[in-house]
Design a protein around this motif. Structure first.
Motif, PDB file in Angstrom:
ATOM      1  N   GLU A  67       0.835  -1.206   0.000  1.00 53.56           N
ATOM      2  CA  GLU A  67       0.000   0.000   0.000  1.00 53.56           C
ATOM      3  C   GLU A  67       0.873   1.261   0.000  1.00 53.56           C
ATOM      4  OE1 GLU A  67      -3.999  -1.546   2.352  1.00 53.56           O
ATOM      5  OE2 GLU A  67      -2.191  -1.029   3.499  1.00 53.56           O
ATOM      6  N   MET A  68       1.944   1.210   0.775  1.00 52.66           N
ATOM      7  CA  MET A  68       2.842   2.359   0.810  1.00 52.66           C
ATOM      8  C   MET A  68       3.527   2.555  -0.543  1.00 52.66           C
ATOM      9  SD  MET A  68       4.454   2.497   4.646  1.00 52.66           S
ATOM     10  CE  MET A  68       4.915   0.784   4.831  1.00 52.66           C
ATOM     11  N   GLN A  69       3.891   1.441  -1.200  1.00 52.01           N
ATOM     12  CA  GLN A  69       4.515   1.536  -2.520  1.00 52.01           C
ATOM     13  C   GLN A  69       3.551   2.181  -3.512  1.00 52.01           C
ATOM     14  OE1 GLN A  69       7.703   0.835  -3.257  1.00 52.01           O
ATOM     15  NE2 GLN A  69       7.330   1.611  -5.306  1.00 52.01           N
ATOM     16  N   LYS A  70       2.269   1.822  -3.439  1.00 46.54           N
ATOM     17  CA  LYS A  70       1.267   2.421  -4.330  1.00 46.54           C
ATOM     18  C   LYS A  70       1.106   3.916  -4.040  1.00 46.54           C
ATOM     19  CE  LYS A  70      -1.368  -1.763  -5.153  1.00 46.54           C
ATOM     20  NZ  LYS A  70      -2.610  -2.512  -4.897  1.00 46.54           N
ATOM     21  N   GLN A  71       1.157   4.268  -2.750  1.00 43.36           N
ATOM     22  CA  GLN A  71       1.053   5.684  -2.394  1.00 43.36           C
ATOM     23  C   GLN A  71       2.239   6.458  -2.972  1.00 43.36           C
ATOM     24  OE1 GLN A  71       0.398   6.194   1.889  1.00 43.36           O
ATOM     25  NE2 GLN A  71      -0.749   4.265   1.890  1.00 43.36           N
ATOM     26  N   LEU A  72       3.433   5.875  -2.875  1.00 43.96           N
ATOM     27  CA  LEU A  72       4.625   6.528  -3.420  1.00 43.96           C
ATOM     28  C   LEU A  72       4.535   6.686  -4.939  1.00 43.96           C
ATOM     29  CD1 LEU A  72       7.589   4.976  -1.405  1.00 43.96           C
ATOM     30  CD2 LEU A  72       6.905   7.371  -1.478  1.00 43.96           C
ATOM     31  N   GLN A  73       4.040   5.658  -5.605  1.00 46.92           N
ATOM     32  CA  GLN A  73       3.924   5.725  -7.062  1.00 46.92           C
ATOM     33  C   GLN A  73       2.914   6.792  -7.488  1.00 46.92           C
ATOM     34  OE1 GLN A  73       3.045   1.639  -8.030  1.00 46.92           O
ATOM     35  NE2 GLN A  73       5.203   1.047  -8.008  1.00 46.92           N
ATOM     36  N   GLY A  74       1.964   7.098  -6.618  1.00 47.79           N
ATOM     37  CA  GLY A  74       0.970   8.117  -6.932  1.00 47.79           C
ATOM     38  C   GLY A  74       1.465   9.539  -6.715  1.00 47.79           C
ATOM     39  N   LEU A  75       2.609   9.676  -6.099  1.00 47.78           N
ATOM     40  CA  LEU A  75       3.155  11.014  -5.851  1.00 47.78           C
ATOM     41  C   LEU A  75       3.835  11.547  -7.105  1.00 47.78           C
ATOM     42  CD1 LEU A  75       4.849  10.697  -2.340  1.00 47.78           C
ATOM     43  CD2 LEU A  75       2.781  11.957  -2.909  1.00 47.78           C
ATOM     44  N   GLU A  76       3.533  12.774  -7.457  1.00 48.78           N
ATOM     45  CA  GLU A  76       4.247  13.410  -8.560  1.00 48.78           C
ATOM     46  C   GLU A  76       5.461  14.164  -8.051  1.00 48.78           C
ATOM     47  OE1 GLU A  76       1.946  15.643 -11.314  1.00 48.78           O
ATOM     48  OE2 GLU A  76       0.293  14.223 -11.237  1.00 48.78           O
ATOM     49  N   ASN A  77       5.356  14.736  -6.860  1.00 48.99           N
ATOM     50  CA  ASN A  77       6.465  15.476  -6.272  1.00 48.99           C
ATOM     51  C   ASN A  77       6.217  15.642  -4.782  1.00 48.99           C
ATOM     52  OD1 ASN A  77       4.298  17.301  -6.672  1.00 48.99           O
ATOM     53  ND2 ASN A  77       5.689  19.015  -6.474  1.00 48.99           N
ATOM     54  N   VAL A  78       7.261  16.035  -4.086  1.00 42.04           N
ATOM     55  CA  VAL A  78       7.153  16.449  -2.692  1.00 42.04           C
ATOM     56  C   VAL A  78       7.658  17.888  -2.632  1.00 42.04           C
ATOM     57  CG1 VAL A  78       7.292  14.160  -1.624  1.00 42.04           C
ATOM     58  CG2 VAL A  78       9.383  15.403  -2.140  1.00 42.04           C
ATOM     59  N   THR A  79       7.148  18.648  -1.692  1.00 38.92           N
ATOM     60  CA  THR A  79       7.442  20.073  -1.638  1.00 38.92           C
ATOM     61  C   THR A  79       8.341  20.396  -0.455  1.00 38.92           C
ATOM     62  OG1 THR A  79       5.318  20.568  -2.663  1.00 38.92           O
ATOM     63  CG2 THR A  79       6.401  22.373  -1.506  1.00 38.92           C
ATOM     64  N   THR A  80       9.348  21.213  -0.723  1.00 32.42           N
ATOM     65  CA  THR A  80      10.196  21.737   0.339  1.00 32.42           C
ATOM     66  C   THR A  80       9.484  22.921   0.970  1.00 32.42           C
ATOM     67  OG1 THR A  80      12.219  21.047  -0.763  1.00 32.42           O
ATOM     68  CG2 THR A  80      12.425  22.799   0.858  1.00 32.42           C
ATOM     69  N   ARG A  81       9.358  22.899   2.294  1.00 30.78           N
ATOM     70  CA  ARG A  81       8.743  24.022   3.012  1.00 30.78           C
ATOM     71  C   ARG A  81       9.806  25.087   3.225  1.00 30.78           C
ATOM     72  NH1 ARG A  81       7.771  24.666   8.798  1.00 30.78           N
ATOM     73  NH2 ARG A  81       8.417  22.504   8.997  1.00 30.78           N
ATOM     74  N   LEU A  82       9.518  26.292   2.785  1.00 31.48           N
ATOM     75  CA  LEU A  82      10.454  27.400   2.902  1.00 31.48           C
ATOM     76  C   LEU A  82      10.550  27.848   4.352  1.00 31.48           C
ATOM     77  CD1 LEU A  82      12.214  29.528   1.434  1.00 31.48           C
ATOM     78  CD2 LEU A  82      10.162  30.948   1.334  1.00 31.48           C
ATOM     79  N   LEU A  83      11.781  27.931   4.852  1.00 29.39           N
ATOM     80  CA  LEU A  83      12.019  28.410   6.211  1.00 29.39           C
ATOM     81  C   LEU A  83      12.516  29.844   6.223  1.00 29.39           C
ATOM     82  CD1 LEU A  83      13.758  25.238   7.697  1.00 29.39           C
ATOM     83  CD2 LEU A  83      11.367  25.938   7.929  1.00 29.39           C
ATOM     84  N   GLY A  84      13.269  30.227   5.191  1.00 28.19           N
ATOM     85  CA  GLY A  84      13.768  31.594   5.155  1.00 28.19           C
ATOM     86  C   GLY A  84      14.605  31.853   3.920  1.00 28.19           C
TER      87      GLY A  84
END
Length: 123
Positions: A67-84
């Protein structure tokens, strides 16, 4: 500002103690860094170095490994949260580089020696 004792084009140099205010929030981890050289000013030199700091956290996955592998395959990108974002002169960049190198050496020295029971560096 000039005074009667100081000609207008002569610098007055004095030492002033700088106190840092105490942090009011918890430290936030950072693991993503980007730099951009600024646009050239009238003299042709860049106006500074832009330093962007962020954090990239792994996606939150649940379920079985499949299930986790399927969730990963469904991701197009991950976002970096801007700190500064910060703009540094070339001279301040050199100071920051030196400060980080000193901190890294201290970290490595403590890591190699370990810590005493009281949390201080081992002798």
């Amino acid at each position: 500002m000039s005074t009667p004792e100081t000609p207008p084009n002569e610098q007055v140099v004095t030492n002033v103690r700088v106190d840092w205010e105490q942090p009011t929030t918890a430290a936030v981890p950072a693991n993503q860094f980007a730099t951009t050289v600024g646009l050239p000013a009238a003299d042709g030199k860049p106006d500074g170095i832009y330093l962007t700091i962020g954090i990239l956290e792994p996606p939150f996955l649940t379920g079985s490994p499949d299930e986790m592998q399927k969730q990963l395959q469904g991701l197009e990108n991950v976002t970096t949260r801007l700190l500064g974002r910060y703009v540094l002169t070339r001279a301040r960049l050199a100071e920051l580089i030196n400060l980080l190198q000193v901190a890294a050496k201290k970290y490595d020295a403590v890591s190699e020696r370990g810590l005493n029971d009281d949390g201080g560096p081992a002798e």
